[in-house]
Design an enzyme around this catalytic site. Structure first.
Site, short mmCIF file in Angstrom:
data_model
loop_
_atom_site.label_atom_id
_atom_site.label_comp_id
_atom_site.label_asym_id
_atom_site.label_seq_id
_atom_site.Cartn_x
_atom_site.Cartn_y
_atom_site.Cartn_z
N HIS A 138 0.85 -1.20 0.00
CA HIS A 138 0.00 0.00 0.00
C HIS A 138 0.87 1.23 0.00
O HIS A 138 1.94 1.24 0.63
CB HIS A 138 -0.91 0.00 1.24
CG HIS A 138 -2.08 0.92 1.10
ND1 HIS A 138 -2.00 2.25 1.42
CD2 HIS A 138 -3.32 0.70 0.63
CE1 HIS A 138 -3.17 2.81 1.17
NE2 HIS A 138 -3.99 1.90 0.68
N ASP A 193 -7.96 -5.50 0.04
CA ASP A 193 -8.44 -6.32 -1.07
C ASP A 193 -8.01 -7.78 -0.98
O ASP A 193 -8.44 -8.60 -1.78
CB ASP A 193 -7.92 -5.75 -2.40
CG ASP A 193 -8.58 -4.43 -2.72
OD1 ASP A 193 -9.79 -4.31 -2.43
OD2 ASP A 193 -7.91 -3.53 -3.24
N1 CMC Z 1 4.20 -7.51 -4.72
C1 CMC Z 1 5.54 -7.46 -4.87
N2 CMC Z 1 6.28 -6.34 -4.73
C2 CMC Z 1 5.63 -5.21 -4.40
C3 CMC Z 1 4.25 -5.17 -4.21
C4 CMC Z 1 3.52 -6.39 -4.37
N3 CMC Z 1 2.18 -6.40 -4.23
N4 CMC Z 1 3.87 -3.90 -3.90
C5 CMC Z 1 4.98 -3.17 -3.88
N5 CMC Z 1 6.07 -3.95 -4.20
C6 CMC Z 1 7.44 -3.52 -4.24
C7 CMC Z 1 7.74 -2.76 -5.53
O1 CMC Z 1 8.21 -3.61 -6.55
C8 CMC Z 1 8.79 -1.76 -5.07
O2 CMC Z 1 10.03 -2.40 -5.03
P1 CMC Z 1 11.39 -1.56 -5.35
O3 CMC Z 1 11.46 -0.50 -4.28
O4 CMC Z 1 12.45 -2.60 -5.25
O5 CMC Z 1 11.20 -1.00 -6.71
C9 CMC Z 1 8.39 -1.44 -3.63
O6 CMC Z 1 7.65 -2.59 -3.17
C10 CMC Z 1 7.51 -0.20 -3.49
O7 CMC Z 1 6.44 -0.33 -4.39
P2 CMC Z 1 5.84 0.89 -5.22
O8 CMC Z 1 5.11 0.35 -6.42
O9 CMC Z 1 6.89 1.92 -5.46
O10 CMC Z 1 4.81 1.45 -4.16
P3 CMC Z 1 3.53 2.32 -4.45
O11 CMC Z 1 3.23 3.01 -3.19
O12 CMC Z 1 3.70 3.14 -5.68
O13 CMC Z 1 2.42 1.22 -4.79
C11 CMC Z 1 0.61 -0.27 -4.62
C12 CMC Z 1 1.43 0.81 -3.92
C13 CMC Z 1 -0.64 -0.58 -3.80
C14 CMC Z 1 0.16 0.21 -6.01
C15 CMC Z 1 1.49 -1.55 -4.76
O14 CMC Z 1 1.85 -2.02 -3.50
C16 CMC Z 1 0.79 -2.65 -5.58
O15 CMC Z 1 0.87 -2.64 -6.80
N6 CMC Z 1 0.11 -3.62 -4.88
C17 CMC Z 1 -0.64 -4.64 -5.57
C18 CMC Z 1 -2.00 -4.07 -5.99
C19 CMC Z 1 -2.93 -3.87 -4.82
O16 CMC Z 1 -3.09 -4.76 -3.98
N7 CMC Z 1 -3.62 -2.71 -4.79
C20 CMC Z 1 -4.62 -2.40 -3.78
C21 CMC Z 1 -4.22 -1.27 -2.88
S1 CMC Z 1 -5.28 -1.10 -1.44
C22 CMC Z 1 -6.87 -0.77 -2.01
C23 CMC Z 1 -6.96 0.40 -2.93
O17 CMC Z 1 -6.32 1.41 -2.74
O18 CMC Z 1 -7.76 0.33 -3.85
#
Ligand code: CMC
Length: 429
Positions: free
Chosen positions: A306, A363
């Site tokens: 998140h 989720d």
């Molecule tokens: N699985 C594997 N690695 C992950 C994941 C994951 N689900 N989420 C983040 N990471 C890693 C990512 O690869 C990155 O690694 P590095 O620093 O080495 O590049 C690090 O963690 C930080 O991730 P980010 O993408 O820069 O973080 P963000 O804040 O931009 O993204 C997020 C947050 C929710 C989009 C992401 O965690 C994600 O894609 N999760 C899966 C989708 C998901 O479950 N979304 C629902 C969110 S909660 C409900 C809502 O808001 O609707």
């Protein structure tokens, strides 16, 4: 405001900027005059360090895993409140007194029907249309039907539009489902609770009476409360940005629904269940964990991680308990729940997830419950949109009434070509 200032600038042109203090949470540097005073912009794609507005609705402490609506912890609301009570709280700022709650509930129940002509919209969609595609279209179309609540300068019209949106969303979502399976639309039954009515419109048929199962009704109430608002997330920011131009509320909420659909946001519940089904058995979990950690593989664990929570999402905790309760009460044994629990256990003891502070989010478990209740996966995000509508309208109302509100208009770091002269097509090398 505090007496504190932050000094920012470059090349000897450093300027002091006021530091603002909220009631709780990090202090905020007020950079509204930054460009005027320094000639520079700030750069923050994804708004990771930027507060786009002030708000008194929802507070999240991502480090501690705290979520408060108007100061009340989410677990207390999920345990004790009705969804109507939470709606009133988000929109009006305080928990309602009995008479206020009764009046609000009555008002919402008076707006549950859709203009009859709107049902012809559904028939224009293919039977296999995704419910979110239908929701975007039908909610946007509401502005063509309810002209008497689109003057955003009139607080009374704003409130009527808010009531209409909260009240009609279950009808709209249930009709999207009914259309997809070829069953007749069900009119609302205002004698039922908000969730009971939704369940009847979704799973009932006109040919026979429908009895609301209290276990499912309680689970749905919790799911709706857990999704009701989440401060300045992508879809809420979209609603605010759309609304900042003066667009009507129905158009703004349609924009929010479009944003919510993405798999990084509300679409993650559908993606999470599909992923858990694909994994199928705990034996295959290590393979998926390895893929999630592989930089060259775009795969991510859906329902994990998140932007704000760097701790267990408090909504996921309640969701996990609810999943177990629902399956237990309904006497269902679903291997997907076992896979989810085991995946969580393995991920939370893996250095990659620990170091990056990746925990299950709202989720991760919601799909297991919705699946047990009988919703097809395509409906999951539509349910999220239904429940989030109250948050969107509360945030939209707050924005319109904010004297500091301006049209949202970000600036950019331009990296394209500099000025050059037009060359006629036959002379281009
Ligand atoms: N699985 C594997 N690695 C992950 C994941 C994951 N689900 N989420 C983040 N990471 C890693 C990512 O690869 C990155 O690694 P590095 O620093 O080495 O590049 C690090 O963690 C930080 O991730 P980010 O993408 O820069 O973080 P963000 O804040 O931009 O993204 C997020 C947050 C929710 C989009 C992401 O965690 C994600 O894609 N999760 C899966 C989708 C998901 O479950 N979304 C629902 C969110 S909660 C409900 C809502 O808001 O609707």
């Amino acid at each position: 405001m505090t007496d504190k200032t932050a000094t920012l600038g470059a090349d000897g042109n450093n300027q002091a900027f006021p530091v603002l203090e909220g009631t709780v949470g990090p202090e905020v540097v007020d950079i509204r005059k930054f460009y005027g005073q320094t000639g520079m912009f700030t750069y923050d794609p994804g708004f990771t360090s930027t507060a786009s507005c002030q708000s008194a609705i929802t507070y999240i402490d991502g480090e501690k895993g705290i979520l408060l609506h108007r100061g009340y912890p989410i677990d207390q609301l999920a345990e004790h409140s009705s969804f109507m009570e939470v709606c009133y709280l988000l929109v009006h700022g305080e928990l309602p007194k009995r008479a206020e709650l009764d009046r609000f509930t009555y008002t919402i129940s008076r707006h549950t029907m859709l203009h009859e002509q709107l049902s012809t919209f559904y028939r224009g969609f293919r039977r296999d249309a995704h419910p979110m595609a239908i929701m975007c279209g039908v909610v946007g179309a509401l502005s063509a039907f309810y002209h008497d609540s689109t003057d955003i300068t009139d607080p009374e019209q704003r409130m009527i539009a808010s009531h209409r949106l909260i009240a009609k969303m279950p009808t709209i979502a249930a009709m999207a489902y009914k259309y997809s399976i070829g069953q007749p639309f069900m009119y609302p039954d205002n004698s039922l609770s908000y969730t009971g009515n939704f369940l009847r419109m979704t799973f009932g048929v006109p040919a026979q009476p429908y009895e609301v199962n209290p276990v499912i009704e309680r689970a749905m109430r919790r799911i709706f409360i857990l999704h009701a608002d989440h401060e300045q997330n992508a879809s809420t920011s979209t609603v605010r940005l759309a609304g900042s131009s003066g667009a009507n509320p129905f158009a703004c909420i349609a924009a929010g629904i479009a944003c919510l659909w993405g798999p990084a946001h509300g679409g993650a519940n559908e993606a999470a269940l599909n992923m858990l089904r694909e994994i199928g058995t705990p034996v295959r979990i290590p393979e998926y964990i390895a893929r999630a950690k592989d930089k060259d593989d775009p795969f991510r664990l859906m329902g994990f991680g998140h932007r704000v929570y760097k701790n267990y999402d408090p909504r996921a905790k309640v969701m996990q308990e609810t999943a177990a309760e629902v399956l237990d009460d309904l006497g269902i044994s679903d291997p997907v729940l076992d896979t989810a629990r085991e995946l969580e256990r393995i991920a939370l003891s893996d250095d990659y997830f620990v170091e990056k502070k990746l925990y299950p989010n709202v989720d991760f478990y919601s799909g297991v419950i919705l699946n047990a209740i009988g919703f097809p996966t395509e409906m999951f995000t539509a349910l999220f949109a239904l429940a989030r509508t109250v948050g969107w309208v509360a945030q939209w109302n707050e924005m319109i009434s904010d004297p500091e509100q301006k049209i949202g208009r970000p600036r950019q770091l331009y990296v394209g070509a500099t000025q050059r002269d037009y060359v006629p097509v036959d002379q281009r090398g």
